[in-house]
Design a protein around this motif. Structure first.
Motif, PDB file in Angstrom:
ATOM      1  N   MET A 173      36.689  39.276  45.971  1.00 50.90           N
ATOM      2  CA  MET A 173      37.432  40.528  45.805  1.00 50.90           C
ATOM      3  C   MET A 173      38.941  40.303  45.800  1.00 50.90           C
ATOM      4  N   LEU A 174      39.371  39.077  46.132  1.00 57.26           N
ATOM      5  CA  LEU A 174      40.801  38.747  46.097  1.00 57.26           C
ATOM      6  C   LEU A 174      41.273  38.397  44.687  1.00 57.26           C
ATOM      7  N   LEU A 175      40.341  38.314  43.740  1.00 54.95           N
ATOM      8  CA  LEU A 175      40.709  37.905  42.380  1.00 54.95           C
ATOM      9  C   LEU A 175      41.820  38.750  41.767  1.00 54.95           C
ATOM     10  N   PRO A 176      41.781  40.094  41.902  1.00 57.52           N
ATOM     11  CA  PRO A 176      42.887  40.887  41.334  1.00 57.52           C
ATOM     12  C   PRO A 176      44.251  40.475  41.887  1.00 57.52           C
ATOM     13  N   LEU A 177      44.265  40.021  43.153  1.00 58.44           N
ATOM     14  CA  LEU A 177      45.524  39.550  43.751  1.00 58.44           C
ATOM     15  C   LEU A 177      45.981  38.263  43.089  1.00 58.44           C
ATOM     16  N   TRP A 178      45.039  37.321  42.891  1.00 57.33           N
ATOM     17  CA  TRP A 178      45.397  36.044  42.265  1.00 57.33           C
ATOM     18  C   TRP A 178      45.858  36.242  40.820  1.00 57.33           C
ATOM     19  N   LYS A 179      45.324  37.261  40.160  1.00 61.50           N
ATOM     20  CA  LYS A 179      45.713  37.505  38.774  1.00 61.50           C
ATOM     21  C   LYS A 179      47.178  37.890  38.648  1.00 61.50           C
ATOM     22  N   ARG A 180      47.785  38.284  39.765  1.00 65.12           N
ATOM     23  CA  ARG A 180      49.206  38.643  39.754  1.00 65.12           C
ATOM     24  C   ARG A 180      50.113  37.411  39.794  1.00 65.12           C
ATOM     25  N   LEU A 181      49.491  36.259  40.023  1.00 61.18           N
ATOM     26  CA  LEU A 181      50.276  35.028  40.030  1.00 61.18           C
ATOM     27  C   LEU A 181      50.898  34.802  38.652  1.00 61.18           C
ATOM     28  N   PRO A 182      52.079  34.228  38.603  1.00 59.90           N
ATOM     29  CA  PRO A 182      52.697  33.953  37.295  1.00 59.90           C
ATOM     30  C   PRO A 182      51.864  32.952  36.506  1.00 59.90           C
ATOM     31  N   ARG A 183      51.858  33.123  35.214  1.00 60.46           N
ATOM     32  CA  ARG A 183      51.073  32.250  34.351  1.00 60.46           C
ATOM     33  C   ARG A 183      51.552  30.808  34.481  1.00 60.46           C
ATOM     34  N   GLY A 184      50.631  29.910  34.678  1.00 57.59           N
ATOM     35  CA  GLY A 184      50.984  28.508  34.859  1.00 57.59           C
ATOM     36  C   GLY A 184      49.841  27.719  35.454  1.00 57.59           C
ATOM     37  N   LEU A 185      50.123  26.520  35.893  1.00 58.94           N
ATOM     38  CA  LEU A 185      49.103  25.600  36.378  1.00 58.94           C
ATOM     39  C   LEU A 185      48.317  26.169  37.556  1.00 58.94           C
ATOM     40  N   PHE A 186      49.032  26.724  38.564  1.00 59.55           N
ATOM     41  CA  PHE A 186      48.363  27.225  39.758  1.00 59.55           C
ATOM     42  C   PHE A 186      47.457  28.404  39.418  1.00 59.55           C
ATOM     43  N   HIS A 187      47.940  29.286  38.556  1.00 57.71           N
ATOM     44  CA  HIS A 187      47.135  30.432  38.117  1.00 57.71           C
ATOM     45  C   HIS A 187      45.862  29.957  37.433  1.00 57.71           C
ATOM     46  N   MET A 188      45.989  28.934  36.604  1.00 54.04           N
ATOM     47  CA  MET A 188      44.842  28.384  35.889  1.00 54.04           C
ATOM     48  C   MET A 188      43.824  27.799  36.860  1.00 54.04           C
ATOM     49  N   LEU A 189      44.299  27.007  37.809  1.00 53.17           N
ATOM     50  CA  LEU A 189      43.409  26.338  38.756  1.00 53.17           C
ATOM     51  C   LEU A 189      42.694  27.330  39.672  1.00 53.17           C
ATOM     52  N   VAL A 190      43.384  28.403  40.042  1.00 52.09           N
ATOM     53  CA  VAL A 190      42.791  29.384  40.963  1.00 52.09           C
ATOM     54  C   VAL A 190      41.942  30.407  40.212  1.00 52.09           C
ATOM     55  N   CYS A 191      42.561  31.148  39.297  1.00 51.27           N
ATOM     56  CA  CYS A 191      41.838  32.205  38.580  1.00 51.27           C
ATOM     57  C   CYS A 191      40.758  31.641  37.672  1.00 51.27           C
ATOM     58  N   GLY A 192      41.034  30.490  37.065  1.00 54.26           N
ATOM     59  CA  GLY A 192      40.067  29.891  36.159  1.00 54.26           C
ATOM     60  C   GLY A 192      38.803  29.415  36.839  1.00 54.26           C
ATOM     61  N   GLY A 193      38.867  29.231  38.159  1.00 56.75           N
ATOM     62  CA  GLY A 193      37.686  28.752  38.871  1.00 56.75           C
ATOM     63  C   GLY A 193      37.289  29.618  40.048  1.00 56.75           C
ATOM     64  N   TRP A 194      37.769  30.876  40.072  1.00 62.97           N
ATOM     65  CA  TRP A 194      37.526  31.715  41.241  1.00 62.97           C
ATOM     66  C   TRP A 194      36.074  32.185  41.371  1.00 62.97           C
ATOM     67  N   SER A 195      35.242  31.927  40.381  1.00 62.01           N
ATOM     68  CA  SER A 195      33.816  32.252  40.532  1.00 62.01           C
ATOM     69  C   SER A 195      33.139  31.255  41.465  1.00 62.01           C
ATOM     70  N   ASN A 196      33.729  30.064  41.625  1.00 61.92           N
ATOM     71  CA  ASN A 196      33.147  29.021  42.483  1.00 61.92           C
ATOM     72  C   ASN A 196      33.986  28.694  43.713  1.00 61.92           C
ATOM     73  N   LEU A 197      35.292  28.863  43.643  1.00 60.87           N
ATOM     74  CA  LEU A 197      36.149  28.527  44.778  1.00 60.87           C
ATOM     75  C   LEU A 197      35.796  29.295  46.055  1.00 60.87           C
ATOM     76  N   PRO A 198      35.396  30.579  45.977  1.00 58.08           N
ATOM     77  CA  PRO A 198      34.976  31.264  47.204  1.00 58.08           C
ATOM     78  C   PRO A 198      33.794  30.574  47.889  1.00 58.08           C
ATOM     79  N   PHE A 199      32.871  30.020  47.095  1.00 57.37           N
ATOM     80  CA  PHE A 199      31.742  29.296  47.677  1.00 57.37           C
ATOM     81  C   PHE A 199      32.203  27.963  48.273  1.00 57.37           C
ATOM     82  N   VAL A 200      33.176  27.326  47.624  1.00 55.79           N
ATOM     83  CA  VAL A 200      33.741  26.082  48.166  1.00 55.79           C
ATOM     84  C   VAL A 200      34.317  26.350  49.551  1.00 55.79           C
ATOM     85  N   ILE A 201      35.109  27.406  49.668  1.00 57.75           N
ATOM     86  CA  ILE A 201      35.733  27.769  50.945  1.00 57.75           C
ATOM     87  C   ILE A 201      34.671  28.103  51.989  1.00 57.75           C
ATOM     88  N   TYR A 202      33.698  28.922  51.587  1.00 54.79           N
ATOM     89  CA  TYR A 202      32.642  29.339  52.514  1.00 54.79           C
ATOM     90  C   TYR A 202      31.855  28.142  53.039  1.00 54.79           C
TER      91      TYR A 202
END
Length: 213
Positions: A173-202
Motif C-alpha cells: 500500500m506504500l506504492l503510491p508514496l514511492w511513485k512520488r519519487l523523482p524519475r531515475g534509478l532509485f524509482h526504477m529499482l523500487v517501483c519497478g519491483g514493488w510487487s516482490n520487495l514487500p515479500f523480501v522485507i517480510y
C-alpha cells in the motif's frame, strides 16, 4: 534450522529471485514513466537484449515454485489450533495466487519478445489478457495476505503482533508514496519491483525474528 526457518529462507530466496527477474525483464537506468507506464515499458523492452527476456521469463515459474513452498510457513507459524483451518485457507489461496503470478511474470517475457521483433500491436492485444491475469494475482495474493495479517495481529502466531505492520499487503500500500519519487534509478529499482520487495522485507524480518523465538 527449524522447518519454519527453512520455509522463510526459501521465501526470501524466491522473492529476491523474482525481483531479479523483474529487473532482468525491464530494468533501464533511465527509468520508465509512471504516468504512461506501458508505452514507456514497451520502449524499454524494445531496447532490451532478447537473452534477458529468456532469463527473466523463466525465473517466473521457478520463483513461483519457491514462493509456494514458502507459504507453508503460514501453517507452521500458527500457534492457535482453533484457527488452523484459516491458516490453511491463507496457504492455499496464496499458492493459487503465486501460480498465476509466475505465469503473469512469464508473459512479460512474451510481451518483450513481441515488442523487440516489432509486433507492437500484437503485444498490446495480449496485454489486455495479461492485465486480466494481473487482477487475478492481486485478488488472490491480497486475500492470502489479509488472512496472514489477521493471524499475526490477533496474536495467533509465533511472531509478535507488530509484525502485522510489515505484512506484504500493508507494505504494498506504500506504492503510491514511492511513485512520488523523482524519475531515475532509485524509482526504477523500487517501483519497478514493488510487487516482490514487500515479500523480501517480510521474509527477511520474519527470518531474523525466528532466531530469537
Amino acid at each position: 534450522m527449524s522447518t519454519l526457518q527453512i520455509t522463510l529462507l526459501i521465501g526470501l530466496i524466491g522473492s529476491l529471485l523474482m525481483y531479479v527477474g523483474d529487473m532482468t525483464l525491464y530494468f533501464d537506468k533511465n527509468d520508465y514513466d509512471s504516468k504512461d507506464k506501458w508505452n514507456s515499458m514497451f520502449e524499454i523492452m524494445g531496447r532490451v537484449d532478447k537473452r534477458r527476456f529468456y532469463i527473466g521469463g523463466l525465473l517466473g515459474p521457478l520463483t513461483a515454485f519457491l514462493y509456494a513452498l514458502s507459504f507453508y510457513h503460514i501453517i507452521l507459524m500458527t500457534t492457535n489450533q482453533n484457527v488452523l483451518p484459516l491458516s490453511w485457507i491463507s496457504f492455499l489461496i496464496s499458492v493459487c495466487g503465486i501460480f498465476f503470478g509466475g505465469a503473469y511474470h512469464l508473459e512479460y517475457a512474451l510481451l518483450g519478445l513481441l515488442v523487440k521483433d516489432g509486433h507492437l500491436e500484437a503485444a498490446k492485444k495480449i496485454l489486455k489478457f495479461v492485465n486480466v491475469q494481473g487482477i487475478i494475482v492481486t485478488v488472490t495474493a491480497g486475500a492470502g495476505t489479509i488472512i496472514m495479517f489477521i493471524l499475526i495481529v490477533a496474536g495467533w502466531t509465533v511472531f509478535p503482533q507488530w509484525m502485522g505492520a510489515i505484512n506484504p499487503l500493508v507494505l504494498f500500500m506504500l506504492l503510491p508514496l514511492w511513485k512520488r519519487l523523482p524519475r531515475g534509478l532509485f524509482h526504477m529499482l523500487v517501483c519497478g519491483g514493488w510487487s516482490n520487495l514487500p515479500f523480501v522485507i517480510y521474509y527477511l524480518v520474519a527470518l531474523i525474528i525466528s532466531f530469537t523465538l
